[in-house]
Design an enzyme around this catalytic site. Structure first.
Site, PDB file in Angstrom:
ATOM      1  N   ASN A   5       0.873  -1.174   0.000  1.00 54.40           N
ATOM      2  CA  ASN A   5       0.000   0.000   0.000  1.00 54.40           C
ATOM      3  C   ASN A   5       0.908   1.222   0.000  1.00 54.40           C
ATOM      4  O   ASN A   5       1.519   1.534   1.024  1.00 54.40           O
ATOM      5  CB  ASN A   5      -0.896  -0.030   1.248  1.00 54.40           C
ATOM      6  CG  ASN A   5      -1.688   1.257   1.413  1.00 54.40           C
ATOM      7  OD1 ASN A   5      -1.733   2.093   0.512  1.00 54.40           O
ATOM      8  ND2 ASN A   5      -2.310   1.425   2.571  1.00 54.40           N
ATOM      9  N   TRP A   6       0.956   1.883  -1.125  1.00 52.91           N
ATOM     10  CA  TRP A   6       1.897   3.008  -1.259  1.00 52.91           C
ATOM     11  C   TRP A   6       1.371   4.304  -0.664  1.00 52.91           C
ATOM     12  O   TRP A   6       2.080   5.316  -0.673  1.00 52.91           O
ATOM     13  CB  TRP A   6       2.255   3.204  -2.733  1.00 52.91           C
ATOM     14  CG  TRP A   6       3.292   2.233  -3.215  1.00 52.91           C
ATOM     15  CD1 TRP A   6       3.869   1.223  -2.483  1.00 52.91           C
ATOM     16  CD2 TRP A   6       3.893   2.186  -4.513  1.00 52.91           C
ATOM     17  NE1 TRP A   6       4.790   0.555  -3.263  1.00 52.91           N
ATOM     18  CE2 TRP A   6       4.821   1.122  -4.501  1.00 52.91           C
ATOM     19  CE3 TRP A   6       3.724   2.926  -5.678  1.00 52.91           C
ATOM     20  CZ2 TRP A   6       5.590   0.795  -5.628  1.00 52.91           C
ATOM     21  CZ3 TRP A   6       4.489   2.603  -6.792  1.00 52.91           C
ATOM     22  CH2 TRP A   6       5.411   1.556  -6.761  1.00 52.91           C
ATOM     23  N   LYS A   7       0.138   4.312  -0.224  1.00 55.17           N
ATOM     24  CA  LYS A   7      -0.432   5.524   0.368  1.00 55.17           C
ATOM     25  C   LYS A   7      -0.165   6.714  -0.562  1.00 55.17           C
ATOM     26  O   LYS A   7      -0.209   6.535  -1.778  1.00 55.17           O
ATOM     27  CB  LYS A   7       0.119   5.720   1.783  1.00 55.17           C
ATOM     28  CG  LYS A   7      -0.048   4.425   2.604  1.00 55.17           C
ATOM     29  CD  LYS A   7       0.211   4.561   4.066  1.00 55.17           C
ATOM     30  CE  LYS A   7      -0.030   3.208   4.738  1.00 55.17           C
ATOM     31  NZ  LYS A   7       0.104   3.265   6.175  1.00 55.17           N
ATOM     32  N   HIS A  41      -9.327   1.182   4.797  1.00 59.63           N
ATOM     33  CA  HIS A  41      -8.059   1.332   5.519  1.00 59.63           C
ATOM     34  C   HIS A  41      -8.261   2.257   6.725  1.00 59.63           C
ATOM     35  O   HIS A  41      -9.052   3.208   6.657  1.00 59.63           O
ATOM     36  CB  HIS A  41      -6.996   1.900   4.575  1.00 59.63           C
ATOM     37  CG  HIS A  41      -5.625   1.851   5.172  1.00 59.63           C
ATOM     38  ND1 HIS A  41      -5.186   2.799   6.042  1.00 59.63           N
ATOM     39  CD2 HIS A  41      -4.639   0.941   5.054  1.00 59.63           C
ATOM     40  CE1 HIS A  41      -3.955   2.480   6.438  1.00 59.63           C
ATOM     41  NE2 HIS A  41      -3.604   1.350   5.849  1.00 59.63           N
ATOM     42  N   GLU A  79      -6.619   4.650   7.792  1.00 62.93           N
ATOM     43  CA  GLU A  79      -6.415   6.076   7.505  1.00 62.93           C
ATOM     44  C   GLU A  79      -7.659   6.671   6.829  1.00 62.93           C
ATOM     45  O   GLU A  79      -7.975   7.840   7.035  1.00 62.93           O
ATOM     46  CB  GLU A  79      -5.149   6.256   6.644  1.00 62.93           C
ATOM     47  CG  GLU A  79      -3.902   5.994   7.487  1.00 62.93           C
ATOM     48  CD  GLU A  79      -2.716   5.438   6.728  1.00 62.93           C
ATOM     49  OE1 GLU A  79      -2.688   5.502   5.493  1.00 62.93           O
ATOM     50  OE2 GLU A  79      -1.799   4.914   7.399  1.00 62.93           O
ATOM     51  N   GLU A 118      -5.189  -4.934  10.473  1.00 57.51           N
ATOM     52  CA  GLU A 118      -4.168  -3.908  10.677  1.00 57.51           C
ATOM     53  C   GLU A 118      -4.427  -3.190  11.999  1.00 57.51           C
ATOM     54  O   GLU A 118      -5.234  -2.243  12.038  1.00 57.51           O
ATOM     55  CB  GLU A 118      -4.187  -2.896   9.525  1.00 57.51           C
ATOM     56  CG  GLU A 118      -3.865  -3.504   8.173  1.00 57.51           C
ATOM     57  CD  GLU A 118      -3.290  -2.459   7.219  1.00 57.51           C
ATOM     58  OE1 GLU A 118      -2.292  -2.775   6.577  1.00 57.51           O
ATOM     59  OE2 GLU A 118      -3.822  -1.342   7.145  1.00 57.51           O
ATOM     60  N   GLY A 130       2.887   2.331  10.723  1.00 54.26           N
ATOM     61  CA  GLY A 130       3.841   3.428  10.587  1.00 54.26           C
ATOM     62  C   GLY A 130       4.545   3.792  11.876  1.00 54.26           C
ATOM     63  O   GLY A 130       5.193   4.833  11.960  1.00 54.26           O
ATOM     64  N   SER A 160       3.723  -2.152  10.175  1.00 57.45           N
ATOM     65  CA  SER A 160       5.174  -2.216  10.363  1.00 57.45           C
ATOM     66  C   SER A 160       5.790  -3.558   9.967  1.00 57.45           C
ATOM     67  O   SER A 160       6.710  -4.037  10.630  1.00 57.45           O
ATOM     68  CB  SER A 160       5.541  -1.846  11.812  1.00 57.45           C
ATOM     69  OG  SER A 160       5.176  -0.494  12.079  1.00 57.45           O
ATOM     70  N   GLY A 203       3.068  -1.104   4.189  1.00 55.25           N
ATOM     71  CA  GLY A 203       3.124   0.317   3.845  1.00 55.25           C
ATOM     72  C   GLY A 203       4.553   0.734   3.530  1.00 55.25           C
ATOM     73  O   GLY A 203       5.092   0.439   2.467  1.00 55.25           O
ATOM     74  N   GLY A 204       5.200   1.387   4.481  1.00 53.83           N
ATOM     75  CA  GLY A 204       6.518   1.988   4.273  1.00 53.83           C
ATOM     76  C   GLY A 204       7.542   1.087   3.605  1.00 53.83           C
ATOM     77  O   GLY A 204       8.256   1.520   2.682  1.00 53.83           O
TER      78      GLY A 204
HETATM   79  P1  13P Z   1       3.291   0.411   7.591  1.00 53.95           P
HETATM   80  O1  13P Z   1       3.800  -0.882   6.983  1.00 53.95           O
HETATM   81  O2  13P Z   1       4.030   1.622   7.062  1.00 53.95           O
HETATM   82  O3  13P Z   1       3.206   0.337   9.063  1.00 53.95           O
HETATM   83  O4  13P Z   1       1.795   0.603   7.043  1.00 53.95           O
HETATM   84  C1  13P Z   1       0.902  -0.447   7.170  1.00 53.95           C
HETATM   85  C2  13P Z   1      -0.321  -0.140   6.398  1.00 53.95           C
HETATM   86  O5  13P Z   1      -1.065   0.748   6.741  1.00 53.95           O
HETATM   87  C3  13P Z   1      -0.591  -0.915   5.184  1.00 53.95           C
HETATM   88  O6  13P Z   1      -1.870  -0.686   4.691  1.00 53.95           O
END
Ligand code: 13P
Length: 249
Positions: free
Chosen positions: A9-11, A95, A97, A167, A173, A213, A234-235
């Site tokens: 997920n590149w956000k 998600h 967010e 999640e 994050g 994470s 994510g990251g």
């Molecule tokens: P991180 O891997 O950056 O913690 O993000 C997780 C996430 O929200 C994937 O959708």
């Protein structure tokens, strides 16, 4: 046997040029990884570039969100058929967010999930508790409520085509991963909930991904858990070497 899914997920990161460069570097690194479905979800505007760069590889592309209607006067929104038309096969729904910053609710998650399925997309439906909910001992009840509102309303045929992502919000994050045991326990709670709605066999076939994470150095421990069928990253999915190390853990 549930085939694993490793999704990035590149956000709100990367331009179209950066998307193409990532895929050029990443595709050869995962060319032999047939144990899992590999999915990348870039921002909307970079979907065509991602689809183009992933052509001829096993990497599939997904959106990060969608609106539940097919078309209409909804400024700023993108529909499921539009995602499918651009070459997406997947879409993330609900998600944390989106729930936190954009007023997503279990009800909108259900509408979006149905719309995604109708367009032939595989929705990755996200659930997870916030820190204060975990600290209050409410994790299981939060997961049950999210399932009841966001997933239980699907038909058995629809349920058979979704992927769930657990999640925990406090792990996103923050560098704080749920331990493999904590994640597996939550996955077990979700699977039991799904079994009560759709039957044991359907629940047993449903893939539940962990997100929060996930990094190259902790992915193996998570994947060793019977209950964990993949990861939503994510990251650590933003760098080709790092995401390839996760995919090929
Ligand atoms: P991180 O891997 O950056 O913690 O993000 C997780 C996430 O929200 C994937 O959708």
């Amino acid at each position: 046997m549930r085939k694993r899914v490793l999704a990035g997920n590149w956000k709100m990161y990367k331009t179209a040029a950066e998307t193409s460069a990532f895929l050029e570097a990443f595709a050869p690194l995962v060319a032999n990884a047939s144990h899992a479905e590999i999915v990348i979800c870039p921002p909307y505007v970079n979907l065509p570039a991602a689809v183009e760069a992933a052509r001829g590889t096993a990497i599939e592309i997904g959106g990060q969100d969608l609106f539940w209607l097919r078309e209409g006067a909804y400024t700023g929104e993108v529909s499921a058929p539009m995602l499918a038309a651009v070459g997406c096969r997947w879409v993330i729904v609900g998600h944390s967010e989106r729930r936190q910053y954009f007023h997503e609710t279990d009800e909108t998650v259900l509408k979006k999930t149905r719309a995604a399925l109708e367009a032939g997309l595989t929705p990755i439906v996200c659930v997870g508790e916030r820190l204060e909910e975990r600290e209050a001992g409410a994790t299981e009840s939060v997961l049950r409520i999210q399932c009841a509102g966001g997933i239980a309303g699907l038909t058995p045929e629809q349920f058979a085509r979704i992927v769930i992502a657990y999640e925990p919000v406090w792990a996103i994050g923050t560098g704080k991963t749920a331990t493999p045991e904590m994640a597996a326990h939550a996955h077990g709670v979700l699977r039991a909930e799904m079994a009560s709605c759709f039957g044991a066999a359907a629940a047993d076939s449903c893939r539940i991904l962990y997100g929060g994470s996930v990094k190259p150095d902790n992915v193996k421990g998570l994947m060793e858990q019977e209950e964990i069928d993949g990861a939503l990253v994510g990251g650590a999915s933003l760098d080709p070497q790092s995401f390839a190390a996760i995919v090929t853990y």
